[in-house]
Design an enzyme around this catalytic site. Structure first.
Site, mmCIF file in Angstrom:
data_model
loop_
_atom_site.group_PDB
_atom_site.id
_atom_site.type_symbol
_atom_site.label_atom_id
_atom_site.label_comp_id
_atom_site.label_asym_id
_atom_site.label_seq_id
_atom_site.Cartn_x
_atom_site.Cartn_y
_atom_site.Cartn_z
ATOM 1 N N ASP A 61 0.801 -1.226 0.000
ATOM 2 C CA ASP A 61 0.000 0.000 0.000
ATOM 3 C C ASP A 61 0.833 1.274 0.000
ATOM 4 O OD1 ASP A 61 -2.189 -1.701 0.104
ATOM 5 O OD2 ASP A 61 -2.309 -1.624 2.292
ATOM 6 N N GLU A 62 2.001 1.211 -0.609
ATOM 7 C CA GLU A 62 2.884 2.385 -0.634
ATOM 8 C C GLU A 62 2.419 3.434 -1.634
ATOM 9 O OE1 GLU A 62 3.850 -0.729 -1.152
ATOM 10 O OE2 GLU A 62 5.355 -1.313 0.340
ATOM 11 N N LYS A 115 1.706 2.215 -5.065
ATOM 12 C CA LYS A 115 2.237 1.685 -6.341
ATOM 13 C C LYS A 115 1.303 2.003 -7.507
ATOM 14 C CE LYS A 115 2.339 -2.365 -4.344
ATOM 15 N NZ LYS A 115 2.076 -1.986 -2.952
ATOM 16 N N GLY A 171 -4.533 -4.276 -3.825
ATOM 17 C CA GLY A 171 -5.529 -3.252 -4.133
ATOM 18 C C GLY A 171 -4.741 -2.014 -4.502
ATOM 19 N N HIS A 172 -4.679 -1.704 -5.794
ATOM 20 C CA HIS A 172 -3.887 -0.559 -6.259
ATOM 21 C C HIS A 172 -4.841 0.565 -6.674
ATOM 22 C CE1 HIS A 172 -0.216 -3.332 -7.247
ATOM 23 N NE2 HIS A 172 -0.598 -3.388 -5.987
ATOM 24 N N GLN A 201 2.065 -5.950 -3.277
ATOM 25 C CA GLN A 201 2.502 -6.063 -1.882
ATOM 26 C C GLN A 201 3.793 -5.250 -1.676
ATOM 27 O OE1 GLN A 201 1.486 -9.414 -3.440
ATOM 28 N NE2 GLN A 201 -0.435 -8.455 -2.908
HETATM 29 P P1 GDP Z 1 -0.813 0.371 -3.512
HETATM 30 O O1 GDP Z 1 -1.384 -0.911 -3.073
HETATM 31 O O2 GDP Z 1 0.664 0.476 -3.280
HETATM 32 O O3 GDP Z 1 -1.176 0.745 -4.929
HETATM 33 O O4 GDP Z 1 -1.462 1.489 -2.568
HETATM 34 P P2 GDP Z 1 -3.033 1.591 -2.173
HETATM 35 O O5 GDP Z 1 -3.768 2.108 -3.339
HETATM 36 O O6 GDP Z 1 -3.509 0.343 -1.540
HETATM 37 O O7 GDP Z 1 -2.962 2.640 -0.999
HETATM 38 C C1 GDP Z 1 -2.468 3.911 -1.176
HETATM 39 C C2 GDP Z 1 -3.579 4.907 -0.795
HETATM 40 O O8 GDP Z 1 -3.032 6.202 -0.664
HETATM 41 C C3 GDP Z 1 -4.653 5.027 -1.860
HETATM 42 O O9 GDP Z 1 -5.862 5.381 -1.253
HETATM 43 C C4 GDP Z 1 -4.134 6.192 -2.723
HETATM 44 O O10 GDP Z 1 -5.179 6.860 -3.399
HETATM 45 C C5 GDP Z 1 -3.525 7.076 -1.680
HETATM 46 N N1 GDP Z 1 -2.336 7.833 -2.106
HETATM 47 C C6 GDP Z 1 -1.364 7.495 -2.975
HETATM 48 N N2 GDP Z 1 -0.394 8.430 -2.982
HETATM 49 C C7 GDP Z 1 -0.768 9.375 -2.092
HETATM 50 C C8 GDP Z 1 -0.168 10.594 -1.625
HETATM 51 O O11 GDP Z 1 0.915 10.970 -2.021
HETATM 52 N N3 GDP Z 1 -0.858 11.288 -0.672
HETATM 53 C C9 GDP Z 1 -2.076 10.879 -0.186
HETATM 54 N N4 GDP Z 1 -2.664 11.630 0.735
HETATM 55 N N5 GDP Z 1 -2.672 9.740 -0.603
HETATM 56 C C10 GDP Z 1 -2.010 9.007 -1.539
HETATM 57 P P1 IMO Z 2 -0.886 -4.176 -2.280
HETATM 58 O O1 IMO Z 2 -0.420 -4.698 -3.612
HETATM 59 C C1 IMO Z 2 -1.013 -4.585 2.050
HETATM 60 C C2 IMO Z 2 -1.024 -8.645 3.652
HETATM 61 C C3 IMO Z 2 -2.271 -9.123 4.347
HETATM 62 C C4 IMO Z 2 -1.682 -10.135 5.312
HETATM 63 C C5 IMO Z 2 -0.545 -10.745 4.519
HETATM 64 C C6 IMO Z 2 -0.898 -12.058 3.825
HETATM 65 O O2 IMO Z 2 -2.186 -3.473 -2.336
HETATM 66 O O3 IMO Z 2 0.197 -3.373 -1.637
HETATM 67 P P2 IMO Z 2 -2.426 -12.769 1.790
HETATM 68 O O4 IMO Z 2 -3.835 -12.398 1.429
HETATM 69 O O5 IMO Z 2 -1.427 -12.418 0.758
HETATM 70 O O6 IMO Z 2 -2.310 -14.193 2.230
HETATM 71 O O7 IMO Z 2 -2.112 -11.904 3.097
HETATM 72 O O8 IMO Z 2 -0.183 -9.781 3.549
HETATM 73 N N1 IMO Z 2 -1.231 -8.133 2.280
HETATM 74 C C7 IMO Z 2 -1.186 -6.853 1.939
HETATM 75 N N2 IMO Z 2 -1.033 -5.758 2.706
HETATM 76 N N3 IMO Z 2 -1.080 -4.463 0.718
HETATM 77 C C8 IMO Z 2 -1.215 -5.564 -0.068
HETATM 78 O O9 IMO Z 2 -1.175 -5.503 -1.421
HETATM 79 C C9 IMO Z 2 -1.307 -6.832 0.549
HETATM 80 N N4 IMO Z 2 -1.460 -8.087 0.078
HETATM 81 C C10 IMO Z 2 -1.406 -8.890 1.155
HETATM 82 O O10 IMO Z 2 -2.936 -8.081 4.992
HETATM 83 O O11 IMO Z 2 -1.118 -9.459 6.410
HETATM 84 MG MG MG Z 3 -2.914 -1.645 -1.819
#
Ligand code: GDP
Ligand code: IMO
Ligand code: MG
Length: 425
Positions: free
Chosen positions: A13-14, A16, A40-41, A219
């Protein structure tokens, strides 16, 4: 052939999805190399906010090919729903997406096994997303899995029934006697997959070696099956070398490695987290960062940036450019901390230990915060001095240049950093 790789350096969830979307204008092909619908991107532009699970994050760009690599595990039911959601907003995904024949399938019974395994672990549960990831990769490495290419074979039905039987036997071991299997939509979604081009990603990428290719990770490094905080990890290779095995490209083809870190840390699910803040500051980060999982909606645990873990992740991945997201979330904090070392049993070390599931006291460096809203800043020079000092400390400490800073969810909220302004020395 030259391939750039983009991946997460923390527990996922960085940001990406957002960053791939920003970078896609410079690429012809975006290729996901591992993970599955546990990811979840999120991507935001205009009034649209979209979450992708198995589809690469380049899908919103015309003329870009999105490859689902052999290292991915694909749930056809989830995939069909994702495609239908894209069609609803006017995207025609059929031309844009290619699926590797070697991609393994997640069966409905994999999801059930995931839930049964987690329930059996009780307090020790991984906190899995329950998307069937672990059981699907277990069948892959156990040499029992079904692949997309199998769908075209006359034996597919019987292979499916055989694997399904193995799973129901296993479910019985978990004391689930006569499992009701939720197979709704399975055969329909299997048929649906035939609407897409199936490829051998190794040959496909080789044949398109004159194109600009970006491999997209899911991840993060600390969830990697080898190098993460085992056993609280996912079941795939989330690190840069995973791009080679997950797509079929040689190590010599890897060019840039973009590593993404949030300006702080989050983790969703169970497992150790040395810089976790179980106080008001942690709550404030969660609120300001809107830290709720994009796949499961679970609240994300929050803490300060951990340079011990970050430097370890940079080392494993050979990151050439660091991307810092969510810097805007730190606006308004009086002070901000960064962990630079761990104290374990009275000994201070900058190395990431064998296990972080033990008593660890992070040693912090403290920084002055800034009050300004930075969500509209477009140039590094225009960031408050305290924010620049924070970035500059990260650069010097990691010895990796920061090339992009993200200041909000939208694709326009981005600062491309002139590297002369953030020297590593
Ligand atoms: P991913 O899994 O690495 O693609 O990241 P996620 O989408 O799961 O989580 C990142 C969350 O932060 C999402 O809700 C994005 O819309 C939001 N986001 C991404 N970059 C930024 C940022 O620079 N600032 C803020 N406030 N939100 C961001
Ligand atoms: P993205 O691509 C954050 C975590 C789960 C759990 C562990 C194992 O959006 O960054 P799994 O379902 O793979 O067996 O779960 O890894 N996890 C994530 N946490 N972002 C994700 O994907 C994740 N995918 C799995 O919460 O701790
Ligand atoms: Mg995510």
């Amino acid at each position: 052939m030259k391939i750039d790789v983009l991946l997460g350096l923390q527990w996922g969830d960085e940001g990406k999805g957002k960053v791939v979307d920003v970078l896609t204008s410079g690429y012809d092909i975006i290729a996901r190399f591992q993970g599955g619908p546990n990811a979840g991107h999120s991507l935001s532009f205009g009034d649209t906010k979209h979450v992708l699970h198995s589809i690469p994050s380049g899908v919103f760009h015309d003329g870009v090919t999105n490859v689902i690599g052999n290292g991915v595990v694909l749930d056809p039911i989830v995939f069909k729903k994702e495609i239908e959601a894209l069609e609803k907003i006017g995207i025609n995904p059929y031309e844009r997406i290619k699926i590797s024949t070697k991609t393994h399938l997640i069966l409905p019974t994999h999801r059930m096994l995931d839930a049964a395994s987690e329930a059996a672990k009780g307090k020790q549960k991984i906190g899995s997303t329950l998307r069937g990831i672990g059981p699907a990769y277990m069948d892959k490495t156990g040499r029992n899995g079904l692949r997309v290419g199998d769908i075209g074979l006359s034996t597919f039905q019987s292979k499916y029934q055989q694997l399904r039987k193995k799973h129901t036997d296993l479910l019985r071991m978990y004391a689930i006697d006569s499992p009701t299997i939720e197979e709704d939509g399975w055969w329909e979604s299997i048929e649906f997959l035939k609407k897409f081009d199936w490829i051998d990603s190794a040959y496909f990428l080789q044949q398109h070696q004159d194109k600009k290719i970006l491999a997209e990770g899911a991840q993060g490094t600390l969830l990697d099956i080898e190098f993460g905080s085992y056993p609280f990890v996912t079941s795939s290779h989330t690190v840069s070398s995973g791009a080679c095995t997950g797509l079929g490209v040689p190590p010599t083809s890897i060019n840039k490695v973009f590593g993404i870190t949030k300006a702080y840390c989050t983790r969703v699910g169970s497992g150790p987290f040395p810089t976790e803040l179980l106080d008001k500051t942690g709550e404030a980060l969660q609120k300001a960062g809107n830290e709720f999982g994009a796949t499961t909606g679970r609240p994300r645990r929050c803490g300060w940036l951990d340079l011990v873990a970050l430097k370890y992740a940079l080392m494993i991945n050979g990151v050439s450019e660091l991307i810092v997201t969510k810097l805007d979330v730190l606006s308004g904090f009086d002070t901000i901390k960064i962990a630079t070392a761990y104290k374990i049993d009275g000994k201070v070390s900058e190395e990431f230990p064998y296990s972080i599931d033990q008593e660890i006291e992070p040693i912090y460096e403290e920084f002055a915060g800034w009050k300004e809203d930075i969500s509209k800043v477009q140039r590094y020079e225009d960031l408050p001095e305290a924010a620049r000092a924070y970035i500059s400390f990260i650069t010097k400490h990691t010895q990796v240049p920061v090339s992009i800073i993200s200041t909000g969810p939208d694709r326009n909220q981005v600062i491309h950093v002139n590297q002369e302004l953030t020297p590593i020395n």
